[in-house]
Design a protein around this motif. Structure first.
Motif, PDB file in Angstrom:
ATOM      1  N   ILE A  73       0.774  -1.347  -0.347  1.00  0.00           N
ATOM      2  CA  ILE A  73      -0.139  -0.227  -0.095  1.00  0.00           C
ATOM      3  C   ILE A  73       0.710   1.006   0.177  1.00  0.00           C
ATOM      4  O   ILE A  73       0.720   2.391  -1.020  1.00  0.00           O
ATOM      5  CB  ILE A  73      -1.291   0.016   1.380  1.00  0.00           C
ATOM      6  N   LEU A  99      -4.782   0.066   7.852  1.00  0.00           N
ATOM      7  CA  LEU A  99      -5.239  -0.631   6.632  1.00  0.00           C
ATOM      8  C   LEU A  99      -4.356  -1.895   7.981  1.00  0.00           C
ATOM      9  O   LEU A  99      -4.966  -3.184   7.014  1.00  0.00           O
ATOM     10  CB  LEU A  99      -5.044  -0.352   5.354  1.00  0.00           C
ATOM     11  N   TYR A 146      -7.716  -0.178   0.121  1.00  0.00           N
ATOM     12  CA  TYR A 146      -7.318  -1.627  -0.134  1.00  0.00           C
ATOM     13  C   TYR A 146      -7.634  -2.427  -1.421  1.00  0.00           C
ATOM     14  O   TYR A 146      -6.768  -2.838  -1.639  1.00  0.00           O
ATOM     15  CB  TYR A 146      -7.529  -2.517   1.229  1.00  0.00           C
TER      16      TYR A 146
END
Length: 282
Positions: free
Chosen positions: A211, A224, A250
């Motif tokens: 990410i 996340l 996500y």
């Protein structure tokens, strides 16, 4: 002695530029798992789990214990990789109802006729010594958890384990953490043929690093994945991300990776219709 205004301005601009550059990340890193490694983990874990499910039905009582341990370790490995949770957090997973108040650090919400199964987790929010009371409607509604859709088939593995041990209630895992950790290490050695790149830490940190590589957002990656990161500690106090933004981030990151991972083995990645969520913030 007072410094000239221009000197102060240039100094602060330099500090700002240094902070900006320090938070830049390359879209690739040796710490990231390669596509072939991800394909090996995704399909290898699923294949081994399905073989164990077939074997446990005809195994003796003693054999069932070792097979059950392996199945739990395979599920832990899957959850660590695609949801970024620690082994200890994965061990605590519960099966929860949609809309119920969160009771654990990680919960699985089964699919229904309108929605995919989801994994719900508590976002790491810093402790504030005091909070300013704002009038209703002036800020977004605060939420404790973030729920992301199951894009990797983890929910079916959870439900399979649950059916094999219905006496555990809402809990899924029965083995101890140290036993699971040892079995996870053994599975990684098997999947990687002894390659030292296959480690628990790299698997757990994968989502966090992916990410960051995709978005350059350390704070969102920490929220996340739950992965602690020094660069995110201070910005966390000044951030309030919408749940929709985190969920979209996500989904976008994982779906992009899955398309490339499936392509590595000559397959087309499945597509899912992601349901919108109500506005809220963590």
């Amino acid at each position: 002695e007072a410094r000239p205004f221009v000197a102060e301005l240039l100094s602060h601009q330099g500090i700002h530029a240094h902070i900006t550059r320090s938070r830049q990340f390359l879209p690739f890193s040796y710490n990231l798992l390669t596509l072939s490694e991800l394909a090996n983990l995704l399909f290898g874990v699923t294949d081994k789990f399905l073989r164990c499910r077939e074997q446990i039905c005809s195994a003796t009582a003693n054999e069932q214990k070792s097979i059950r341990l392996r199945m739990e370790a395979l599920l832990v490995l899957h959850l660590m990789l695609w949801f970024g949770r620690s082994l200890e957090d994965c061990k605590k997973i519960l099966i929860a109802e949609r809309g119920a108040r969160p009771a654990r650090v990680l919960e699985m919400v089964p699919a229904d006729v309108t929605r995919l199964a989801e994994f719900r987790f508590l976002a790491p929010i810093p402790y504030y010594a005091a909070e300013e009371q704002m009038p209703r409607g002036a800020v977004r509604v605060s939420q404790e958890t973030v729920a992301v859709p199951d894009l990797v088939g983890a929910a079916s593995l959870v439900m399979t384990l649950k059916k094999l041990a219905p006496e555990t209630g809402a809990a899924v895992f029965t083995c101890k953490v140290n036993h699971l950790e040892g079995e996870v290490r053994a599975i990684l050695r098997e999947l990687g043929d002894g390659d030292p790149r296959y480690t628990i830490h790299k698997v757990r940190a994968y989502l966090h690093r992916q990410i960051i590589a995709d978005s350059h957002d350390v704070v969102a990656a920490s929220m996340l994945s739950g992965m602690p990161c020094l660069s995110a500690n201070t910005p966390l106090y000044y951030s309030q991300y919408s749940v929709k933004h985190l969920r979209d981030m996500y989904c976008r990151s994982v779906q992009q990776v899955l398309v490339r991972v499936y392509a590595c083995v000559g397959l087309q990645a499945p597509t899912y219709e992601i349901t919108e969520v109500a506005s809220g913030a963590v």
